[in-house]
Design a protein around this motif. Structure first.
Motif, PDB file in Angstrom:
ATOM      1  N   PHE A   1      94.731  92.269   7.458  1.00 46.26           N
ATOM      2  CA  PHE A   1      96.101  91.814   7.216  1.00 46.26           C
ATOM      3  C   PHE A   1      97.007  92.010   8.423  1.00 46.26           C
ATOM      4  O   PHE A   1      98.180  91.652   8.389  1.00 46.26           O
ATOM      5  CB  PHE A   1      96.700  92.539   6.009  1.00 46.26           C
ATOM      6  CG  PHE A   1      96.076  92.142   4.706  1.00 46.26           C
ATOM      7  CD1 PHE A   1      96.536  91.035   4.015  1.00 46.26           C
ATOM      8  CD2 PHE A   1      95.010  92.858   4.174  1.00 46.26           C
ATOM      9  CE1 PHE A   1      95.954  90.661   2.798  1.00 46.26           C
ATOM     10  CE2 PHE A   1      94.427  92.496   2.972  1.00 46.26           C
ATOM     11  CZ  PHE A   1      94.897  91.385   2.282  1.00 46.26           C
TER      12      PHE A   1
ATOM     13  N   LYS B   1     101.616  92.028  -6.696  1.00 47.44           N
ATOM     14  CA  LYS B   1     101.205  90.843  -5.952  1.00 47.44           C
ATOM     15  C   LYS B   1     101.952  90.803  -4.626  1.00 47.44           C
ATOM     16  O   LYS B   1     103.105  91.213  -4.537  1.00 47.44           O
ATOM     17  CB  LYS B   1     101.499  89.562  -6.736  1.00 47.44           C
ATOM     18  CG  LYS B   1     100.705  89.400  -8.011  1.00 47.44           C
ATOM     19  CD  LYS B   1     101.066  88.097  -8.711  1.00 47.44           C
ATOM     20  CE  LYS B   1     100.303  87.942 -10.022  1.00 47.44           C
ATOM     21  NZ  LYS B   1     100.673  86.671 -10.711  1.00 47.44           N
TER      22      LYS B   1
ATOM     23  N   ASN C   1     100.602  87.044   2.293  1.00 49.22           N
ATOM     24  CA  ASN C   1     100.436  87.354   3.716  1.00 49.22           C
ATOM     25  C   ASN C   1     100.377  86.049   4.503  1.00 49.22           C
ATOM     26  O   ASN C   1      99.643  85.127   4.135  1.00 49.22           O
ATOM     27  CB  ASN C   1      99.160  88.170   3.936  1.00 49.22           C
ATOM     28  CG  ASN C   1      98.860  88.446   5.404  1.00 49.22           C
ATOM     29  OD1 ASN C   1      97.737  88.321   5.854  1.00 49.22           O
ATOM     30  ND2 ASN C   1      99.875  88.834   6.160  1.00 49.22           N
TER      31      ASN C   1
ATOM     32  N   SER D   1      97.742  83.785   2.491  1.00 50.49           N
ATOM     33  CA  SER D   1      96.925  84.362   1.427  1.00 50.49           C
ATOM     34  C   SER D   1      97.812  84.930   0.333  1.00 50.49           C
ATOM     35  O   SER D   1      98.986  85.251   0.551  1.00 50.49           O
ATOM     36  CB  SER D   1      96.016  85.458   1.985  1.00 50.49           C
ATOM     37  OG  SER D   1      96.780  86.569   2.429  1.00 50.49           O
TER      38      SER D   1
ATOM     39  N   SER E   1      97.509  87.979  -2.675  1.00 50.32           N
ATOM     40  CA  SER E   1      96.718  89.115  -3.163  1.00 50.32           C
ATOM     41  C   SER E   1      97.357  89.679  -4.418  1.00 50.32           C
ATOM     42  O   SER E   1      98.584  89.669  -4.571  1.00 50.32           O
ATOM     43  CB  SER E   1      96.651  90.214  -2.094  1.00 50.32           C
ATOM     44  OG  SER E   1      96.097  89.733  -0.890  1.00 50.32           O
TER      45      SER E   1
ATOM     46  N   THR F   1      91.678  94.978  -5.674  1.00 54.30           N
ATOM     47  CA  THR F   1      92.627  94.063  -5.045  1.00 54.30           C
ATOM     48  C   THR F   1      91.886  92.777  -4.713  1.00 54.30           C
ATOM     49  O   THR F   1      90.857  92.802  -4.009  1.00 54.30           O
ATOM     50  CB  THR F   1      93.226  94.654  -3.760  1.00 54.30           C
ATOM     51  OG1 THR F   1      93.908  95.874  -4.078  1.00 54.30           O
ATOM     52  CG2 THR F   1      94.202  93.679  -3.121  1.00 54.30           C
TER      53      THR F   1
ATOM     54  N   THR G   1      92.000  88.840  -3.137  1.00 53.05           N
ATOM     55  CA  THR G   1      92.741  88.050  -2.153  1.00 53.05           C
ATOM     56  C   THR G   1      92.099  86.680  -2.011  1.00 53.05           C
ATOM     57  O   THR G   1      90.870  86.569  -1.862  1.00 53.05           O
ATOM     58  CB  THR G   1      92.746  88.737  -0.775  1.00 53.05           C
ATOM     59  OG1 THR G   1      93.363  90.016  -0.891  1.00 53.05           O
ATOM     60  CG2 THR G   1      93.510  87.908   0.243  1.00 53.05           C
ATOM     61  N   GLU G   2      92.940  85.653  -2.083  1.00 53.48           N
ATOM     62  CA  GLU G   2      92.511  84.292  -1.781  1.00 53.48           C
ATOM     63  C   GLU G   2      93.265  83.847  -0.522  1.00 53.48           C
ATOM     64  O   GLU G   2      94.498  83.870  -0.492  1.00 53.48           O
ATOM     65  CB  GLU G   2      92.811  83.339  -2.941  1.00 53.48           C
ATOM     66  CG  GLU G   2      91.988  83.614  -4.199  1.00 53.48           C
ATOM     67  CD  GLU G   2      90.501  83.369  -3.982  1.00 53.48           C
ATOM     68  OE1 GLU G   2      90.150  82.517  -3.124  1.00 53.48           O
ATOM     69  OE2 GLU G   2      89.685  84.024  -4.669  1.00 53.48           O
ATOM     70  N   GLU G   3      92.504  83.433   0.489  1.00 53.30           N
ATOM     71  CA  GLU G   3      93.118  83.092   1.785  1.00 53.30           C
ATOM     72  C   GLU G   3      92.597  81.749   2.276  1.00 53.30           C
ATOM     73  O   GLU G   3      91.407  81.444   2.158  1.00 53.30           O
ATOM     74  CB  GLU G   3      92.791  84.172   2.821  1.00 53.30           C
ATOM     75  CG  GLU G   3      93.381  83.884   4.205  1.00 53.30           C
ATOM     76  CD  GLU G   3      92.904  84.878   5.256  1.00 53.30           C
ATOM     77  OE1 GLU G   3      93.701  85.744   5.633  1.00 53.30           O
ATOM     78  OE2 GLU G   3      91.731  84.780   5.673  1.00 53.30           O
TER      79      GLU G   3
END
Length: 884
Positions: free
Chosen positions: A281, A444, A447, A498, A500, A507, A509-511
């Motif tokens: 990150f 939530k 990023n 992304s 998160s 945790t 995360t979709e990026e």
């Protein structure tokens, strides 16, 4: 890979047998007690099995794995009686009550522990490790168990690189901490803190795991003007070595301004070298190497300390400021300028064996080279960083400007035939990188990351051939001078967004990220007698390379009491296009790849931690291996004539870490395996004088590397002694094609190390370093073997408080084919310390034996070379050193 799976299977099975002892520690008034050491002991032997310190609420939680039916719990702290209780070996809550205890002692001697621990922070007392003649922070860090300092100044803890280096909680140098460790007086430092598993982004603390450590320096004064200075002169010839590095540290402002200059063999490049590891990150890190495509042919530098051979005239200046605007917002300014001129002189005798299909020697190529080279480097770099790091928001943005100009020139005797070479390579880089974290709801956060980089890299390589160079085209022999030009204009950008969210201890995360790279790659070859002549399109490259990479990445991270896990599942679509204008062709490649990876960390107890991971990835032929026409560099011609092809890689690793700070014992080790399957093989044709023509062939080949290492450190506080031991083994297997001979080459390397330091006596300090290495190359039926060892001894004798005598001995031995190469060095120094003014007067005599050349054997997958490298002569230096 299967062994790694087995190991984690057994780890998972063992977890089922694990119990957790938790509870609280209170006093008689039920007030929580913090920093109480709670230990789990074997009730029969009283051996410590696990331990923890109570937090600010008096709570503790200790995982323990044992087949014993009962366990002993022990809790102790100052001014309270010791609590002990035997309990069943099962998960349970224990309420501990400590009773005030006052004991009147007639006489007591208290010696503080040199290493203490609170949660994930280890605290090293610098005074316990410092020798009488240690002057700066780096001198002391080298002696600490669990710590390593490389020759270029990089610090590792338990084998892992730092992600931050703080002074009083602030990152002044942004990774270039060598300027601090090499100049900050150790007498001004109170404690050195190692923060294990450090997460530098506050929003992610306790959310996203990190395995990287950080170091924080605690000063004796919270507002401190520190630093050091040295002025030194000597001969022969006239020598100088001077440095001044004032530093200031306060709550709202930190700065370090320095100027260094010398011609006595001290390498200043390490002072501005950036180190560090970075989380997913944080801001993007991208660096494009410049000035590397064209180079002179030269003897490889020897495996000895640079101060033995570096014939330099160096100047280095830097200015670094950190201003804290609020508790959350700060700005860094880091700028440096270096001007470095180096002379090098060496010789090498090389042997290459051509083998027939049966592995027998069909021909032996032997050639000799001697060179006298000069290198000039001028670099200006500036970086401006603004950071907001809070629990509810994170922002970091930096701008970097880098301008460099390198010049090289030299004379080489190739089999006694003279060849003049020179290289000129100016470059320019402008870069901006940004990362921000924003909360978008309960549990939530979003990023956004971005980097933009523009680099211009121009290089020219000139050779005065005089008929002494072999060419792929006989017409080139008629030119007395050849000029190879190279120009690379590159634009690179990567942007990602992304989302998160946290669910219990997970945790997710979709990026999505998009990478675009554009390169314009131009080369030309010119010949010159009376006039400069372009040698035609057969020696010209005019390429445009575009690369689009779309990446959809799904990540799941788990952060628990004992387990940390990260699973990464990226889907990558790559579109690459190469436009070769010289032959009017286009080469395209579109591919969709799946590159999963896994990282697991299991904390068995406060002493033992296991980590491991594995990943599968796909890479593609870089532009530097895609040009069709020859480029002339280092007396060699390369024309890869390659296509954009993929390389499949599988990397697996497993490491363990052990620490017992109470008795100063640290240990770590790792196993690594890397498997690569390539579709392009580089074919090398080597002629009788060592010149090489390299081309790429469409042929599948495999490269396999395995390595293992173990490091051990133990500090004996009662003797003020430290011992470090290390072992590493590395095996490389490659398929190579040399002079039309296809071979499987296996290279083995074994390295053993031992270091002893003792500061027990006021009148004597002692340091001993030992290293032993073996190298073996197996090439079909042929086998080549060499081994060497080195011994470094330093003895400090302090007969009186203000007087020191320092003796250094460096002995190195290298054996190859029943030939022994021995190199001996000896240095002495007398130091007079003016205690009242805190000034040292040093009288140093280096290389007393006047060893003029360093001899060694270098073995790689193709050739065996015996090298001789010119060293600095015996010299005498008088220095005055003082602290601010």
């Amino acid at each position: 890979m299967k062994y790694l799976v087995y190991i984690f299977f057994f780890m998972t099975v063992s977890l089922q047998a694990q119990v957790v002892i938790k509870g609280k520690v209170n006093d008689e008034n039920k007030v929580p007690l913090s920093n109480v050491i709670v230990s789990i002991l074997n009730p029969e032997t009283n051996a410590v099995m696990a331990y923890e310190m109570s937090d600010s609420k008096g709570a503790f939680q200790i995982p323990v794995k044992s087949t014993l039916s009962t366990l002993k719990i022990k809790a102790s702290t100052v001014n309270y009686s010791v609590f002990e209780k035997v309990v069943e070996n099962k998960s349970q809550d224990i309420q501990i009550q400590l009773v005030d205890e006052f004991t009147q002692l007639e006489e007591i001697f208290v010696k503080a522990s040199p290493i203490t621990q609170h949660n994930d922070t280890l605290v090293f007392d610098l005074n316990a490790f410092a020798g009488k003649n240690d002057r700066v922070l780096e001198d002391v860090i080298k002696k600490m168990p669990g710590m390593e300092v490389s020759g270029d100044g990089e610090i590792k803890y338990q084998g892992k690189a730092l992600n931050k280096f703080y002074v009083e909680g602030k990152d002044l140098m942004q990774g270039r901490y060598g300027s601090i460790t090499k100049a900050l007086p150790n007498l001004h430092v109170s404690k050195l803190e190692v923060i294990e598993n450090h997460q530098p982004i506050k929003m992610l603390e306790g959310v996203v795991p990190s395995e990287s450590p950080a170091i924080n320096i605690r000063l004796k004064n919270k507002i401190s003007l520190s630093g050091s200075a040295k002025i030194g002169v000597g001969g022969d010839p006239f020598l100088w070595n001077s440095t001044v590095s004032p530093m200031f540290f306060s709550k709202g402002l930190q700065y370090l301004v320095s100027y260094d200059t010398n011609n006595s063999g001290e390498d200043l490049n390490n002072k501005f070298r950036a180190f560090g590891s970075f989380g997913s990150f944080d801001t993007y890190r991208y660096t494009k190497d410049t000035g590397q495509t064209l180079s002179m042919s030269a003897t490889s530098t020897p495996g000895v300390d640079k101060s033995r051979y570096l014939d330099n005239r160096s100047h280095f200046a830097s200015a670094n400021f950190l201003v804290k605007f609020t508790d959350k917002l700060e700005m860094n300014t880091n700028a440096f300028y270096t001007n470095d001129e180096v002379k090098q002189s060496g010789a090498q005798s090389t042997e290459i064996r051509n083998l027939d299909a049966n592995g027998n020697v069909s021909e032996v190529i032997k050639y000799n080279r001697k060179d006298e080279n000069r290198y000039f480097k001028e670099v200006f770099n500036s970086k401006f960083t603004i950071t907001k790091n809070a629990k509810d928001n994170y922002l970091k943005d930096y701008i970097t400007i880098n301008v460099s100009r390198n010049k090289e020139r030299g004379l080489m005797l190739q089999n006694n035939d003279p060849i003049n070479q020179s290289v000129l390579s100016p470059s320019f880089t402008l870069q901006n990188s940004l990362s921000t974290l924003i909360p978008v709801g309960n549990n939530k956060f979003a990023n956004f990351k971005s980097i933009v980089d523009f680099t211009r890299d121009k290089q020219d390589y000139d050779v005065v051939a005089n008929g002494n160079v072999n060419f792929p085209d006989e017409d080139l022999k008629k030119y007395g001078l050849l000029n190879q030009s190279f120009l690379d204009n590159s634009f690179y950008t990567q942007n990602a967004i992304s989302l998160s969210w946290k669910y219990k201890k997970w945790t997710f995360t979709e990026e999505y990220s998009l990478l675009f790279e554009n390169k314009r790659f131009e080369t030309d070859l010119y010949g010159q007698n009376n006039e400069r002549v372009w040698l035609g399109s057969n020696y010209q490259n005019d390429l445009t390379y575009n690369r689009f990479v779309n990446r959809l990445n799904s990540t799941a991270s788990y952060k628990g009491t004992s387990w940390d896990m990260t699973f990464t599942l990226p889907i990558i679509w790559s579109a690459m296009k190469l436009d070769d204008k010289t032959i009017d062709t286009k080469n395209t490649k579109n591919a969709v790849d799946f590159s999963p990876s896994v990282y697991l960390s299991y904390k068995i107890n406060n002493m033992w931690t296991l980590r491991g991971g594995s990943g599968y990835s796909t890479s593609y032929t870089p532009l530097s291996q895609l040009y069709d026409h020859y480029i002339f560099s280092g007396l060699n011609f390369t024309a890869y004539k390659g296509k954009i092809e993929d390389t499949q890689s599988i990397n697996s690793w497993l490491r363990f870490e052990f620490k017992n700070p109470f008795n100063g014992l640290f240990m770590n080790g790792s196993l690594n395996s890397n498997y690569q399957e390539k579709k392009i093989m580089l074919a090398q044709t080597i002629d009788e004088n060592g010149q090489t023509i390299i081309e790429a062939l469409d042929r599948k080949n495999i490269a396999n590397t395995q390595s293992a290492n173990v490091n051990l450190g133990k500090f004996f506080s009662e003797y003020s002694s430290n011992i470090k031991g290390s072992f590493s083994v590395n095996k490389n297997k490659n398929e190579i094609l040399v002079n039309e001979s296809l071979r499987d080459v296996n290279t083995y390397n074994y390295v053993y190390g031992l270091q002893l330091t003792n500061n027990h006596f006021d009148w004597l300090n002692f340091t001993y370093d030992f290293n032993y290495n073996e190298t073996q190359r197996k090439d079909m039926k042929q086998s080549t073997y060499s081994y060497g060892n080195s011994h470094n001894v330093r003895i400090d004798i302090i007969p009186f408080k203000a007087h020191s005598f320092i003796w250094k001995l460096d002995y190195r031995e290298n054996i190859f084919n029943q030939q022994k190469f021995t190199n001996r060095f000896m240095d002495v120094m007398y130091r007079l310390k003016w205690e009242k003014k805190k000034i040292d007067f040093d009288f140093e005599w280096s290389n007393i034996l006047n060893t003029k050349e360093y001899e060694q054997v270098v073995i790689n997958s193709i050739q065996t070379s015996t090298t001789n490298f010119k060293l600095r002569p015996s010299q005498f230096l008088v220095s005055v050193r003082f602290n601010f």
